[in-house]
Scaffold this motif. Sequence first.
Motif, mmCIF file in Angstrom:
data_model
loop_
_atom_site.group_PDB
_atom_site.id
_atom_site.type_symbol
_atom_site.label_atom_id
_atom_site.label_comp_id
_atom_site.label_asym_id
_atom_site.label_seq_id
_atom_site.Cartn_x
_atom_site.Cartn_y
_atom_site.Cartn_z
ATOM 1 N N ASP A 1 35.207 38.273 31.874
ATOM 2 C CA ASP A 1 35.430 37.070 32.959
ATOM 3 C C ASP A 1 35.622 38.035 34.106
ATOM 4 O OD1 ASP A 1 36.612 35.539 34.570
ATOM 5 O OD2 ASP A 1 38.250 34.789 33.116
ATOM 6 N N PRO A 2 34.739 37.659 35.092
ATOM 7 C CA PRO A 2 34.812 38.419 36.312
ATOM 8 C C PRO A 2 36.407 38.103 37.279
ATOM 9 C CG PRO A 2 33.427 36.746 36.624
ATOM 10 C CD PRO A 2 33.689 36.930 35.184
ATOM 11 N N HIS A 3 36.907 36.905 36.783
ATOM 12 C CA HIS A 3 38.138 36.483 37.695
ATOM 13 C C HIS A 3 39.336 37.461 37.161
ATOM 14 C CE1 HIS A 3 35.665 33.576 39.318
ATOM 15 N NE2 HIS A 3 35.351 33.189 38.427
ATOM 16 N N HIS A 4 39.237 37.877 35.762
ATOM 17 C CA HIS A 4 40.325 38.665 35.125
ATOM 18 C C HIS A 4 39.488 39.781 34.244
ATOM 19 C CE1 HIS A 4 42.521 35.115 36.168
ATOM 20 N NE2 HIS A 4 42.349 34.861 35.186
ATOM 21 N N PRO A 5 39.042 40.769 34.914
ATOM 22 C CA PRO A 5 38.147 41.765 34.418
ATOM 23 C C PRO A 5 38.963 42.665 33.629
ATOM 24 C CG PRO A 5 38.606 42.212 36.731
ATOM 25 C CD PRO A 5 38.911 40.805 36.609
ATOM 26 N N SER A 6 38.524 43.139 32.676
ATOM 27 C CA SER A 6 39.235 44.420 31.836
ATOM 28 C C SER A 6 38.792 45.754 32.610
ATOM 29 C CB SER A 6 38.713 44.167 30.313
ATOM 30 O OG SER A 6 37.228 44.661 30.145
ATOM 31 N N ARG A 7 39.299 46.930 31.901
ATOM 32 C CA ARG A 7 38.968 48.176 32.543
ATOM 33 C C ARG A 7 37.721 48.477 32.327
ATOM 34 N NH1 ARG A 7 42.235 51.697 34.052
ATOM 35 N NH2 ARG A 7 44.477 51.746 33.486
ATOM 36 N N SER A 8 36.843 47.808 31.264
ATOM 37 C CA SER A 8 35.469 48.012 30.964
ATOM 38 C C SER A 8 34.423 47.323 31.898
ATOM 39 C CB SER A 8 35.047 47.876 29.487
ATOM 40 O OG SER A 8 35.314 46.479 29.110
ATOM 41 N N ALA A 9 35.077 46.422 33.014
ATOM 42 C CA ALA A 9 34.245 45.372 33.632
ATOM 43 C C ALA A 9 33.363 46.500 34.616
ATOM 44 C CB ALA A 9 34.917 44.734 34.482
ATOM 45 N N PRO A 10 31.969 46.296 34.511
ATOM 46 C CA PRO A 10 31.314 47.058 35.746
ATOM 47 C C PRO A 10 31.500 47.095 37.128
ATOM 48 C CG PRO A 10 29.914 45.367 34.743
ATOM 49 C CD PRO A 10 31.387 45.556 34.181
ATOM 50 N N VAL A 11 32.089 45.843 37.276
ATOM 51 C CA VAL A 11 32.034 45.447 38.919
ATOM 52 C C VAL A 11 33.565 44.553 38.914
ATOM 53 C CG1 VAL A 11 30.629 43.853 38.893
ATOM 54 C CG2 VAL A 11 31.384 44.669 41.197
ATOM 55 N N THR A 12 34.522 44.841 39.780
ATOM 56 C CA THR A 12 35.684 43.855 40.080
ATOM 57 C C THR A 12 35.891 43.905 41.466
ATOM 58 O OG1 THR A 12 37.018 45.861 40.145
ATOM 59 C CG2 THR A 12 36.725 44.905 37.809
ATOM 60 N N ILE A 13 36.643 42.908 41.909
ATOM 61 C CA ILE A 13 37.123 42.692 43.202
ATOM 62 C C ILE A 13 38.564 43.453 43.360
ATOM 63 C CG2 ILE A 13 37.764 41.009 45.122
ATOM 64 C CD1 ILE A 13 35.994 38.910 43.815
ATOM 65 N N ALA A 14 38.394 44.493 44.028
ATOM 66 C CA ALA A 14 39.505 45.500 44.037
ATOM 67 C C ALA A 14 40.542 44.742 45.039
ATOM 68 C CB ALA A 14 39.256 46.839 44.392
ATOM 69 N N GLU A 15 40.051 44.148 45.993
ATOM 70 C CA GLU A 15 40.882 43.499 47.222
ATOM 71 C C GLU A 15 40.072 42.750 48.050
ATOM 72 O OE1 GLU A 15 41.641 46.299 51.040
ATOM 73 O OE2 GLU A 15 41.718 47.560 49.167
ATOM 74 N N ALA A 16 40.722 41.647 48.453
ATOM 75 C CA ALA A 16 39.963 40.633 49.250
ATOM 76 C C ALA A 16 40.978 39.803 50.320
ATOM 77 C CB ALA A 16 39.188 39.400 48.376
ATOM 78 N N ASP A 17 40.759 39.737 51.397
ATOM 79 C CA ASP A 17 41.685 39.024 52.315
ATOM 80 C C ASP A 17 40.610 38.221 53.255
ATOM 81 O OD1 ASP A 17 40.856 40.910 54.360
ATOM 82 O OD2 ASP A 17 42.689 41.889 53.990
ATOM 83 N N GLU A 18 40.828 37.787 54.404
ATOM 84 C CA GLU A 18 40.406 36.868 55.241
ATOM 85 C C GLU A 18 39.185 37.811 56.086
ATOM 86 O OE1 GLU A 18 40.425 33.776 55.849
ATOM 87 O OE2 GLU A 18 41.955 33.502 54.326
ATOM 88 N N ARG A 19 39.458 39.183 56.328
ATOM 89 C CA ARG A 19 38.464 39.952 56.945
ATOM 90 C C ARG A 19 37.905 40.848 56.247
ATOM 91 N NH1 ARG A 19 42.642 42.775 60.872
ATOM 92 N NH2 ARG A 19 42.766 43.786 59.365
ATOM 93 N N HIS A 20 38.083 41.279 54.852
ATOM 94 C CA HIS A 20 37.453 42.526 54.181
ATOM 95 C C HIS A 20 37.737 42.361 52.768
ATOM 96 C CE1 HIS A 20 37.342 46.849 53.057
ATOM 97 N NE2 HIS A 20 36.089 46.598 53.715
ATOM 98 N N ALA A 21 36.371 42.595 52.065
ATOM 99 C CA ALA A 21 36.601 42.642 50.547
ATOM 100 C C ALA A 21 36.273 43.893 50.080
ATOM 101 C CB ALA A 21 35.728 41.575 50.066
ATOM 102 N N VAL A 22 36.514 44.481 49.083
ATOM 103 C CA VAL A 22 36.203 45.727 48.445
ATOM 104 C C VAL A 22 35.794 45.381 46.984
ATOM 105 C CG1 VAL A 22 36.926 47.882 47.720
ATOM 106 C CG2 VAL A 22 37.693 47.145 49.629
ATOM 107 N N LEU A 23 34.764 45.782 46.573
ATOM 108 C CA LEU A 23 34.221 45.545 45.146
ATOM 109 C C LEU A 23 34.116 46.902 44.613
ATOM 110 C CD1 LEU A 23 33.245 42.832 46.689
ATOM 111 C CD2 LEU A 23 31.585 42.862 45.014
#
Length: 112
Positions: free
Chosen positions: A4-26
Amino acid sequence: MTVDPHHPSRSAPVTIAEADERHAVLAFAGDLDAPALGVLEELLLDPRLRRPGAWTLDMGDLTHIDLACAYALLRAVTRAPEPAALTVRGARPAVHRTLRHAGLDTVATFVA
């Protein structure tokens, strides 16, 4: 394995590490290939990624990405009327090469 990309586990190949109004980190890890394409595409539709004007793709832990996944990233970044500024951080040479083949080098800045 279903992730589930909204609740990824440690094995997820990609996660949203942070996201706010200006910047997102995948954050990417492991292999991002055909079995992970659906997870990637679903994650890229996450509403938290519609607002930021800048994205950082942290690829330091990514060992492999296939061309289909690279194209999915390109589509996600360029689909908005005003595409997000894109920085790719830490891509290994093979990953960088695949991203370049997909055309991400035309819309992204690559940093070590």
